[in-house]
Design a protein around this motif. Structure first.
Motif, PDB file in Angstrom:
ATOM      1  N   ASP A  68     -17.089  10.051 -15.030  1.00 28.61           N
ATOM      2  CA  ASP A  68     -17.944  10.058 -13.765  1.00 28.61           C
ATOM      3  C   ASP A  68     -18.794   8.973 -13.502  1.00 28.61           C
ATOM      4  O   ASP A  68     -18.924   8.400 -12.475  1.00 28.61           O
ATOM      5  CB  ASP A  68     -19.077  11.337 -13.957  1.00 28.61           C
ATOM      6  N   VAL A  69     -19.304   8.148 -14.582  1.00 26.45           N
ATOM      7  CA  VAL A  69     -20.156   7.160 -14.759  1.00 26.45           C
ATOM      8  C   VAL A  69     -19.280   6.017 -13.952  1.00 26.45           C
ATOM      9  O   VAL A  69     -19.430   5.147 -13.205  1.00 26.45           O
ATOM     10  CB  VAL A  69     -20.761   6.778 -15.908  1.00 26.45           C
ATOM     11  N   HIS A  70     -18.086   5.835 -14.468  1.00 25.64           N
ATOM     12  CA  HIS A  70     -17.197   4.738 -14.084  1.00 25.64           C
ATOM     13  C   HIS A  70     -16.796   4.866 -12.673  1.00 25.64           C
ATOM     14  O   HIS A  70     -16.695   4.071 -11.863  1.00 25.64           O
ATOM     15  CB  HIS A  70     -15.853   4.676 -14.882  1.00 25.64           C
ATOM     16  N   ALA A  82     -23.360   0.215 -17.717  1.00 29.43           N
ATOM     17  CA  ALA A  82     -22.862  -0.257 -19.359  1.00 29.43           C
ATOM     18  C   ALA A  82     -23.528   0.449 -20.445  1.00 29.43           C
ATOM     19  O   ALA A  82     -23.117   0.587 -21.362  1.00 29.43           O
ATOM     20  CB  ALA A  82     -23.232  -1.772 -19.114  1.00 29.43           C
ATOM     21  N   THR A  83     -24.868   0.736 -20.173  1.00 30.90           N
ATOM     22  CA  THR A  83     -25.621   1.277 -21.175  1.00 30.90           C
ATOM     23  C   THR A  83     -25.551   2.723 -21.558  1.00 30.90           C
ATOM     24  O   THR A  83     -25.017   3.183 -22.612  1.00 30.90           O
ATOM     25  CB  THR A  83     -27.141   1.420 -20.942  1.00 30.90           C
ATOM     26  N   THR A  89     -19.806   5.819 -25.882  1.00 30.97           N
ATOM     27  CA  THR A  89     -19.125   5.328 -27.109  1.00 30.97           C
ATOM     28  C   THR A  89     -19.505   5.382 -28.602  1.00 30.97           C
ATOM     29  O   THR A  89     -18.899   5.877 -29.465  1.00 30.97           O
ATOM     30  CB  THR A  89     -18.869   3.744 -26.783  1.00 30.97           C
ATOM     31  N   ASP A  90     -20.901   5.189 -28.713  1.00 33.50           N
ATOM     32  CA  ASP A  90     -21.746   5.149 -29.940  1.00 33.50           C
ATOM     33  C   ASP A  90     -21.379   6.490 -30.487  1.00 33.50           C
ATOM     34  O   ASP A  90     -21.270   7.083 -31.631  1.00 33.50           O
ATOM     35  CB  ASP A  90     -23.042   4.994 -29.855  1.00 33.50           C
ATOM     36  N   CYS A  91     -21.727   7.500 -29.591  1.00 35.87           N
ATOM     37  CA  CYS A  91     -21.448   9.043 -29.964  1.00 35.87           C
ATOM     38  C   CYS A  91     -20.010   9.431 -30.349  1.00 35.87           C
ATOM     39  O   CYS A  91     -19.765  10.082 -31.432  1.00 35.87           O
ATOM     40  CB  CYS A  91     -21.868   9.933 -28.786  1.00 35.87           C
ATOM     41  N   SER A 117      -9.724   0.563 -16.698  1.00 35.61           N
ATOM     42  CA  SER A 117      -9.967  -0.483 -17.853  1.00 35.61           C
ATOM     43  C   SER A 117     -11.249  -0.177 -18.607  1.00 35.61           C
ATOM     44  O   SER A 117     -11.401  -0.270 -19.652  1.00 35.61           O
ATOM     45  CB  SER A 117      -9.998  -1.933 -17.244  1.00 35.61           C
ATOM     46  N   ARG A 118     -12.538   0.010 -17.758  1.00 34.09           N
ATOM     47  CA  ARG A 118     -13.762   0.188 -18.683  1.00 34.09           C
ATOM     48  C   ARG A 118     -13.709   1.497 -19.331  1.00 34.09           C
ATOM     49  O   ARG A 118     -14.359   1.352 -20.441  1.00 34.09           O
ATOM     50  CB  ARG A 118     -14.854   0.362 -17.614  1.00 34.09           C
ATOM     51  N   VAL A 119     -13.047   2.650 -19.225  1.00 29.28           N
ATOM     52  CA  VAL A 119     -12.968   3.594 -19.971  1.00 29.28           C
ATOM     53  C   VAL A 119     -12.044   3.424 -21.005  1.00 29.28           C
ATOM     54  O   VAL A 119     -12.365   3.683 -22.262  1.00 29.28           O
ATOM     55  CB  VAL A 119     -12.601   4.850 -19.217  1.00 29.28           C
TER      56      VAL A 119
END
Length: 130
Positions: A68-70, A82-83, A89-91, A117-119
């Motif tokens: 959704d963010v992407h 990005a945050t 990603t950290d989770c 690509s971002r995901v």
């Protein structure tokens, strides 16, 4: 510690809250989503042994949020996106550690079928993390 016990006791309710927040974009600065990602990180850290059975649900919610963010064409600034992606990603990395690598396995299929690509980049970070 005490917090761990409290978190474990309220995990089901907490999980519903977390999943609910992950689903909803709350404006350009995304304060609620950023806050809930931090909450999720703390939850994973404190309720470590209870996490593997919740993997499928949490994984799906995090991936959906990343997607959704992407794909969001709204007013969310790049740095916020990005945050959010980094937090998700950290989770995923934490979940992977506490499930002894199950997340990596589950993400293999996603990676191969994902065009964004971002995901993909986020998934790669999880897969390369040891």
């Amino acid at each position: 510690g005490r917090l761990g016990i409290l978190v474990a006791r309220h995990l089901k309710r907490l999980e519903r809250v977390i999943l609910g927040y992950l689903e909803v974009c709350d404006g350009p600065e995304e304060e609620a989503r950023l806050g809930i990602l931090e909450t999720l990180q703390c939850t994973i850290e404190h309720a470590w042994p209870r996490m593997p059975c919740r993997l499928p649900v949490l994984l799906k919610a995090l991936l959906k949020m990343m997607w959704d963010v992407h794909t969001d064409q709204g007013s969310t600034p790049e740095r916020v996106k990005a945050t959010l992606l980094q937090g998700a990603t950290d989770c995923l990395i934490l979940l992977d550690h506490c499930s002894k690598g199950q997340v990596k396995v589950l993400l293999e299929g996603v990676y191969s079928s994902c065009e964004e690509s971002r995901v993909r980049e986020c998934i790669r970070k999880v897969q390369e993390n040891t």
